[in-house]
Every structure is written in C-alpha cells, then in structure tokens.
Design a protein around this motif. Sequence first.
Motif, PDB file in Angstrom:
ATOM      1  N   ALA A   1       5.759  22.458 -25.584  1.00  0.00           N
ATOM      2  CA  ALA A   1       4.594  23.189 -25.088  1.00  0.00           C
ATOM      3  C   ALA A   1       3.772  23.762 -26.237  1.00  0.00           C
ATOM      4  CB  ALA A   1       5.034  24.289 -24.142  1.00  0.00           C
TER       5      ALA A   1
ATOM      6  N   ALA B   1      -0.084  22.841 -27.255  1.00  0.00           N
ATOM      7  CA  ALA B   1      -1.158  23.829 -27.352  1.00  0.00           C
ATOM      8  C   ALA B   1      -1.889  23.712 -28.686  1.00  0.00           C
ATOM      9  CB  ALA B   1      -0.583  25.228 -27.170  1.00  0.00           C
TER      10      ALA B   1
ATOM     11  N   LEU C   1       2.804  26.017 -19.608  1.00  0.00           N
ATOM     12  CA  LEU C   1       1.606  26.205 -20.434  1.00  0.00           C
ATOM     13  C   LEU C   1       0.424  26.428 -19.508  1.00  0.00           C
ATOM     14  CD1 LEU C   1       0.415  24.261 -23.539  1.00  0.00           C
ATOM     15  CD2 LEU C   1      -1.117  24.489 -21.582  1.00  0.00           C
TER      16      LEU C   1
ATOM     17  N   PHE D   1      -4.467  29.928 -24.629  1.00  0.00           N
ATOM     18  CA  PHE D   1      -3.229  29.305 -24.160  1.00  0.00           C
ATOM     19  C   PHE D   1      -2.147  30.371 -24.015  1.00  0.00           C
ATOM     20  CE2 PHE D   1      -5.597  26.086 -26.414  1.00  0.00           C
ATOM     21  CZ  PHE D   1      -5.479  24.953 -25.633  1.00  0.00           C
TER      22      PHE D   1
ATOM     23  N   VAL E   1       2.577  33.312 -27.041  1.00  0.00           N
ATOM     24  CA  VAL E   1       3.833  32.834 -26.436  1.00  0.00           C
ATOM     25  C   VAL E   1       4.739  34.032 -26.196  1.00  0.00           C
ATOM     26  CG1 VAL E   1       3.590  30.600 -27.574  1.00  0.00           C
ATOM     27  CG2 VAL E   1       4.974  32.397 -28.625  1.00  0.00           C
TER      28      VAL E   1
ATOM     29  N   GLU F   1      -2.007  34.103 -21.137  1.00  0.00           N
ATOM     30  CA  GLU F   1      -3.299  33.456 -21.450  1.00  0.00           C
ATOM     31  C   GLU F   1      -4.424  34.476 -21.335  1.00  0.00           C
ATOM     32  OE1 GLU F   1      -7.084  32.006 -20.949  1.00  0.00           O
ATOM     33  OE2 GLU F   1      -5.992  32.692 -19.164  1.00  0.00           O
TER      34      GLU F   1
ATOM     35  N   SER G   1       3.019  33.326 -17.732  1.00  0.00           N
ATOM     36  CA  SER G   1       2.239  32.479 -18.644  1.00  0.00           C
ATOM     37  C   SER G   1       0.740  32.656 -18.403  1.00  0.00           C
ATOM     38  CB  SER G   1       2.632  31.010 -18.467  1.00  0.00           C
ATOM     39  OG  SER G   1       2.318  30.555 -17.170  1.00  0.00           O
TER      40      SER G   1
ATOM     41  N   ILE H   1       2.033  30.645 -23.055  1.00  0.00           N
ATOM     42  CA  ILE H   1       3.236  29.809 -22.902  1.00  0.00           C
ATOM     43  C   ILE H   1       4.436  30.710 -22.664  1.00  0.00           C
ATOM     44  CG2 ILE H   1       4.718  28.070 -23.956  1.00  0.00           C
ATOM     45  CD1 ILE H   1       2.359  27.279 -25.732  1.00  0.00           C
TER      46      ILE H   1
ATOM     47  N   SER I   1      -3.711  27.164 -19.683  1.00  0.00           N
ATOM     48  CA  SER I   1      -4.897  27.218 -20.560  1.00  0.00           C
ATOM     49  C   SER I   1      -6.144  27.454 -19.717  1.00  0.00           C
ATOM     50  CB  SER I   1      -5.051  25.918 -21.359  1.00  0.00           C
ATOM     51  OG  SER I   1      -5.482  24.861 -20.517  1.00  0.00           O
TER      52      SER I   1
END
Length: 479
Positions: A395, A399, A335, A425, A471, A459, A455, A427, A337
Amino acid sequence: LYVNGVVVASNGIPGKNQLEEVAEWYPVVSFVNLKEGENEMVLHISNFAHRKGGTWADFDLGPGKDISNYKHWLIAFDFFLIGSLLIMAIYHFGLYSLRRVDVTSLLLGLFCICSTVRIGVTGERFFVPFLPFRSFETQVSLEYISFFLSFGVFYQFLISLFQYPRKKWISFLSWSIVCSGVILVLATKATVYSHTAIPFQIFILLQSVYMFGVMFRAIRRKAEGARAALSGIVILFSTFIFEMLYQNEITIFSAIPPIFVYPFGVFLFLFFQSYLLSDRFSQAFYSVERLSDNLLKTNEAISKFVPTEFLEQLNKKSVMDISLGDQVQRKMAVLFSDIREFTNLSETMSPAENFNFINAYIKRMNPHILSNNGFIDKYIGDAIMALFPNHSEDAVKSAIEMLTEVRVYNEFRANSGYKPIQVGFGIHTGNLMLGIIGADNRMDGTVISDSVNLSARLEGLTKEYKVSIIVSEIVIQEL
C-alpha cells in the motif's frame, strides 16, 4: 405346392381343422424342372388362424435366375431398411442420453425400433426364422403390436417436436385405442385381433387430419423445420395409403408392390426427421457457443464492477456464485486517496469535463495499485479506496508511485493550461469484513470495519498537516 404331382414348396401343415393345421407364413422360392407341354400346379392351403384366407400375394413365375435375383433384391432391401433404422435408433437414443430434456430423440428412436420389428415380420419376413418355434401367432402379434405402437409413438413425437399445446382428450383417446389394441393382441389369438386392422386403419386416417392440422399450424407459426417435417409426413402417409389398399386387396399400381413401398416411406420419413433433429442439435450447439461467448463477455464486463480479487477473498469463482449475506474476515491494508478541493474544481467544469477529468485521473492511478498486488474496492467520486491483502508495504509503495504519477499529470495539466491538483493518501492495516449487502434485486460488495474509517480519517488529516501521505502506527511497525 405341387408341380406335376411333386411337392416343391411348403409352409406349415395344411389341415381340415384347427387341430390338424400348423400355421406358418413365410415367402419361399422354389426351382422346378418343367416338362414340355402342359404342367400342373396344385396348391393345398388351409386357414384356421387368421381373419383372411388364401395366398397373401400372387405367385411370381419366371426363369430361375430372374426370380433368384428378384428375391435377393427384396432381401437386400429389407436388410438395408432394417440396418438403417437400427442405426438411426441407436443414434437418437444416444442423443437422448446426452440431453434428456428433449424427448423427441427418444420418441424417434422408439419409432425406429417399432418400424424395424414391423419390417422384420412383414414383406420378406426376415425375422420369422429366428422366432421361437417359428410361431405364427408370435409373428402376427409382433406385426400388430408394432403397428399400434408405431402410430402412438409417431403421434406423440409429432406433438412434442413442435411443442403444440395438445388437447388432452385427443391424446387420451389415441393412447386408449393404441393400448386397447395391444392388450387385445396379447389376450387373444390372431383370429380375433386381426379384425382390428381395418378399424384401426380408419382411425389413423381420421387422426391424420388432426396431425396435418398440427403441421399446417406449425408452418404458419414459422416453426423451425416444419416444412421439411411436412414433406416427410406426406411421403409416409402416401405409402401408408398404398399398403392399406394392398392389405384390403385394392390394387392401384400393380407394377409396384405397395407392401414394399411403406417401409421405404418410413425410411424416408425418418431420414427427414433425423436431418431435422440433427439440424436442431447443430443450431443448439451454435447457440451454446454464442451464449458462451456472450457469457464470457458478460463476465468480463461484470468483473469491471465487481473485482475478481474481491470474489477470490469470498472464495467464489464467479459473480453467479455470490448470494446476499456472503462474508469473510481478512487482515488487509486499506488505502484511501482523495483529490483536495475537488468540489470547487468540479464547479468550474461542465458535466462532460468532470467525467473526462475523473476518468483520466483514475486511469493514471489504477496501474500503480494493481502492480503492487492491490485491487480497487470502489470509487467514491474522485476518491479511490483500494485493498492490499498481502503486505502493508504494498500500500505504501502504491501511494508513493501514485503521488509520483500525480506530479507527472500536473506537468501535463500545466502545459495544457489547467490548474495542478493535490492528492492526499491515508493508509491503515487491520481486520476487515468483506461481504455482500443489499436486497435480492440489487446487491453490492462492500467492506465494513473501523480500519476503513480510520484510513479515511488519516487521508483527511493530510489537509491539516499539509502532507501527501499519512500512515498509521501499525503500518510503520509492519514495514
């Protein structure tokens, strides 16, 4: 010994030459019935076995009850000293077996054994009846060997106790004289080696000057226990002087037999040293407890920088077990962010406000990662990178909860007059390589994988698509 023509006591067999004589040396108490008027005492004594002849001490004459009580007191005194020294020896041998780095306990235990043997073959000569054939040669050789070794072990103990940088030539000279004395005792008879008593006593007096110098230097250095040790050594040295004078037939205090004073001086010295070593061990245990407490706090502090979950993935119990190059491969959800437009936001705040803001934000985010079986790999400014080793769904849940928390946080910021923030976010799930990188003096735990990069890219796409969470397809398949 004859009283009025009747034999009342004997030691060995006196003779006119060495072949007729059977040497023996043992104190005896005899009870005799005296007649009124004059009584005659006749002593037959011979000596072909030692450098000195004649009786060792004056006769003690008196009522039978008084003499008997005095004898029992002397035996009890020897019993007390021998028992105490043996207990001290066992105690210090036990300390050495538990901590072999410190040889002072071993040396003190050996000094106790040497002193025990010497007390047993002098004074009331308690050990003599148990010697093979009550051998005079064995008795005297044990007296001299224990005397020589006691000094050698004592010198080594004193130097080791205060970690004094000993001069090699002094140690070599001391042990050369001690070993030479022991070899002479083993190789010759008492008529020969008994002549070493006075030279060795003089050598001890000279060596004592050096040992007292060691003690005074230790006191000046404020070495722990130096003053207590000096008190014990002064007592031991004083009683040694008394016995040395007594053995050379120089009487100062006739009311106190100095030969019994020296063993008591040994006991007092050993008592001082036992207390000193016990205090050192007590301080050591206290230091261990304090260091253990500090180590626990240190480990707790380190775990804030190196997550324990990261160590578990590397199959390490603590940060002390890791080494450069440790690595492992695992499948995990990543994850990533980030706060949007944080650079513009940070430029409007002072350094203190920047850090207060980031810490307040992260403090709200962390619980939602931990409660969903994840752990934080690292902070990159305002960005958070978290790993979820169990399921991709952990995950996603994390989030969603973090996003909900951001909305609550924005309400708080609005009420405080601050602009709301937006967070994205990304993932993805895939194989990761976790390991330790860096140099010998600076290491860090990190994750290397395309999955991490992907990932982060997901984001970044949240800004383009104006959504909060993106995701990967693999995550969708595993939900």
